[in-house]
Design an enzyme around this catalytic site. Structure first.
Site, short mmCIF file in Angstrom:
data_model
loop_
_atom_site.label_atom_id
_atom_site.label_comp_id
_atom_site.label_asym_id
_atom_site.label_seq_id
_atom_site.Cartn_x
_atom_site.Cartn_y
_atom_site.Cartn_z
N ARG A 21 15.27 11.58 -30.70
CA ARG A 21 14.30 10.43 -31.14
C ARG A 21 14.73 9.11 -31.23
O ARG A 21 14.22 8.39 -31.97
CB ARG A 21 14.02 10.93 -32.64
N HIS A 59 2.93 -4.91 -23.13
CA HIS A 59 1.80 -4.10 -23.58
C HIS A 59 1.57 -4.02 -24.88
O HIS A 59 0.51 -3.92 -25.39
CB HIS A 59 2.12 -2.57 -23.07
N ARG A 113 -0.11 2.35 -35.89
CA ARG A 113 -0.09 3.12 -37.17
C ARG A 113 -0.27 2.00 -38.29
O ARG A 113 0.44 0.93 -38.26
CB ARG A 113 1.15 3.76 -37.52
N HIS A 160 -2.10 -3.06 -17.75
CA HIS A 160 -3.02 -1.76 -17.89
C HIS A 160 -3.25 -1.50 -19.32
O HIS A 160 -4.23 -0.63 -19.54
CB HIS A 160 -2.54 -0.89 -16.84
N ALA A 192 0.92 -1.11 0.02
CA ALA A 192 0.05 0.13 -0.04
C ALA A 192 0.75 1.32 0.05
O ALA A 192 0.36 2.40 -0.39
CB ALA A 192 -0.79 0.03 1.28
N TYR A 227 -7.18 8.63 -36.84
CA TYR A 227 -7.44 9.44 -37.87
C TYR A 227 -6.79 8.62 -39.12
O TYR A 227 -6.05 7.78 -39.02
CB TYR A 227 -6.70 10.87 -37.86
N LYS A 285 -6.88 0.62 -21.39
CA LYS A 285 -6.87 2.07 -22.24
C LYS A 285 -8.02 2.05 -23.07
O LYS A 285 -8.31 0.98 -23.89
CB LYS A 285 -5.46 2.19 -22.60
N ARG A 338 4.30 9.19 -25.98
CA ARG A 338 3.33 8.91 -27.01
C ARG A 338 3.16 7.21 -27.16
O ARG A 338 4.07 6.50 -26.91
CB ARG A 338 3.57 9.39 -28.39
C1 BG6 Z 1 4.61 0.19 -17.11
C2 BG6 Z 1 5.96 0.16 -17.08
O1 BG6 Z 1 3.96 -1.24 -17.10
O2 BG6 Z 1 4.01 0.89 -17.99
C3 BG6 Z 1 6.57 1.56 -17.03
O3 BG6 Z 1 6.55 -0.55 -16.18
C4 BG6 Z 1 5.97 2.46 -17.98
O4 BG6 Z 1 8.20 1.61 -17.37
C5 BG6 Z 1 4.31 2.42 -17.85
O5 BG6 Z 1 6.32 3.99 -17.65
C6 BG6 Z 1 3.64 3.15 -18.86
O6 BG6 Z 1 2.39 3.29 -18.68
P1 BG6 Z 1 1.50 4.66 -19.21
O7 BG6 Z 1 -0.06 4.12 -18.80
O8 BG6 Z 1 1.92 5.91 -18.66
O9 BG6 Z 1 1.78 4.73 -20.81
#
Ligand code: BG6
Length: 489
Positions: free
Chosen positions: A469, A241, A347, A179, A13, A384, A183, A343
């Site tokens: 970049r 992700h 694409r 997570h 926590a 877009y 989104k 970002r």
């Molecule tokens: C996490 C990664 O899973 O996702 C981090 O461990 C990263 O390194 C984060 O910064 C990014 O999440 P978001 O939602 O901020 O794009």
């Protein structure tokens, strides 16, 4: 169908994720009346803290939704009154038994469901699951556990973790969170594909030239170097992700929207992919950089990172799906920290128009004339489509223009944080957006051989300046597959 009695325990926590994401998401759900009448939140960690101290800590990160502030302060107070703290060791059955007594004491009514959110380092997952399930699981309702990545470091350690967790929990009690699946734009991928006639028929090698999944952050690993150095960007972002987005993007039509049907399709497409080879990947690491009077540190300047660390903070990869729909289509991924912008986007570059009548209007660079669909996951969510359009006037000049769906104009209501969606789903027992163990195995199989080779051969990452970049390697990787990165053109 929200359960009527609910205790949510946030294990870890006092950690960053709990403070920044989990408690605020719980409050948002409470604010939106999504939590059952009788709910309680327990913070559990080793630090000694009173209930009041926990409430103070939580209250610092709670915010109200922009559009309705009226009774927000009251709601916060009411929410905080339902938050309690229990200090304990992560491997102590007695401490979890005490937590159990505390919960029973406060639980009203006859049936209580319990949700544990493990916001802790992976090396203590199993201890906590053992103690919590033996001593603090619900006697008369359900018990579910949300687990945060990393789920291991490779196929073997992930399988071992799954095996250990399954000694105490059934698969349907384990909610492995990614997570990114919570989104808004990622959830919308299925809607876009399967409920618009204009997309699904072109969603294949027949029309799509390549797909790019791009993640960038404009900050480094500041403060998280210790964790990050053990994992690197490929494990931190790509294997989960970006690969999850890819699976949703490329899967076949599921039988239904049922969690099992969707996850069956995701596993299938992951299994159709070729494991990555060294030649499919380039890696980078950021170096220090000064801009005016401001100094940006190198990755290895982080005191918790070894000076000779070869851990990549940037990577680009080319992946292929060996099935009828996607044969030969490069799926390029790019992920990096300490770049020039924050970002995340998908694409989709379409093929050239065969026998394009307007060819001569595009000069020699026909790539610039192809359609491109962009789903900007964040920031400033948008979808877009780049199309060719006649510039109004007497001449015949073509222009690349956008059909643009900008969320903030079309849907002015603030978009919930991914953790809100996912916590609510876990409470409601909806597993669609959580990772099943066979999905996880398939994801690790793609990356494990590569990760091992990178480490065994001590491949040196290409350095790139903080705030730039990124390295040049990705251009060559893309060029090898006749691709140009859409975010750079
Ligand atoms: C996490 C990664 O899973 O996702 C981090 O461990 C990263 O390194 C984060 O910064 C990014 O999440 P978001 O939602 O901020 O794009």
């Amino acid at each position: 169908n929200v359960a009527s009695n609910l205790s949510i325990t946030v294990v870890g926590a006092s950690g960053d994720l709990a403070k920044k994401k989990i408690f605020p998401a719980l409050f948002a759900l409470y604010y939106e009346d999504c939590l059952p009448e009788n709910f309680m939140v327990f913070g559990y960690a080793r630090t000694q803290m009173t209930d009041e101290e926990l409430r103070n800590m939580i209250s610092r990160t709670l915010t109200c939704r922009i559009d309705k502030r009226e009774n927000c302060e009251d709601k916060m107070d009411q929410f905080l009154k339902r938050c309690f703290y229990h200090a304990g060791q992560y491997n102590s059955e007695e401490d979890f038994a005490e937590l159990d007594s505390k919960m029973i004491e406060k639980e009203a009514g006859s049936k209580s469901n319990r949700l544990f959110y493990l916001s802790i380092p992976p090396n203590i997952f199993v201890d906590v699951v053992r103690c919590a399930s033996v001593k603090a699981s619900s006697a008369n309702g359900w018990t579910r556990v949300i687990v945060e990545k990393p789920f291991g470091r490779d196929s073997e350690s992930s399988a071992e973790l799954t095996k250990c967790l399954k000694q105490y929990l059934a698969e349907d009690q384990i909610f492995r969170i990614d997570h990114y699946l919570g989104k808004e734009l990622v959830e919308n991928l299925s809607v876009l594909r399967f409920s618009n006639l204009v997309f699904e028929p072109v969603w294949s090698r027949n029309y799509i030239r390549n797909v790019q999944l791009i993640f960038s952050e404009d900050f480094g690993t500041e403060g998280r170097g210790g964790y990050f150095d053990k994992y690197g960007i490929i494990r931190d972002i790509m294997q989960n992700h970006l690969l999850q987005i890819l699976a949703l993007f490329a899967m076949e039509t599921p039988v239904s929207l049922d969690a099992e049907d969707i996850r069956n399709e995701k596993v299938k497409v992951l299994r159709s992919m070729r494991p990555l080879l060294l030649e499919d990947v380039v890696i980078g690491q950021y170096k220090g950089h000064s801009k005016g009077s401001k100094l940006y540190p190198a990755y290895i300047d982080d005191p918790t990172v070894p000076k000779d660390s070869l851990t990549p903070t940037f990577a680009a990869a080319a992946l292929f799906i060996d099935n009828a729909r996607w044969d030969g289509v490069p799926f390029l991924m790019k992920a990096g920290k300490a770049l020039h912008t924050k970002r995340a986007e998908i694409r989709v570059q379409f093929r050239h128009v065969p026998g394009n009548l307007y060819k001569r209007n595009f000069g020699t660079d026909l790539d610039k004339a192809t359609n491109e669909l962009v789903l900007r996951v964040q920031p400033d969510e948008a979808i877009y489509l780049k199309i060719n359009n006649k510039v109004p006037g007497l001449g015949m000049r073509l222009d690349r223009s956008d059909l643009n769906l900008l969320y903030r104009s079309r849907y002015p209501k603030e978009i919930p944080d991914a953790y809100e969606r996912l916590l609510l789903d876990a409470i409601e027992g909806e597993r669609r957006l959580f990772i099943r163990s066979d999905e996880l195995d398939a994801a690790w199989s793609l990356f494990t051989p590569l990760l091992k080779e990178l480490e065994q051969k001590k491949i040196v990452p290409e350095l790139y300046p903080y705030g730039s970049r990124g390295p040049v390697g990705p251009h060559y990787l893309a060029a090898k597959h006749n691709v140009r990165w859409g975010d750079l053109s």
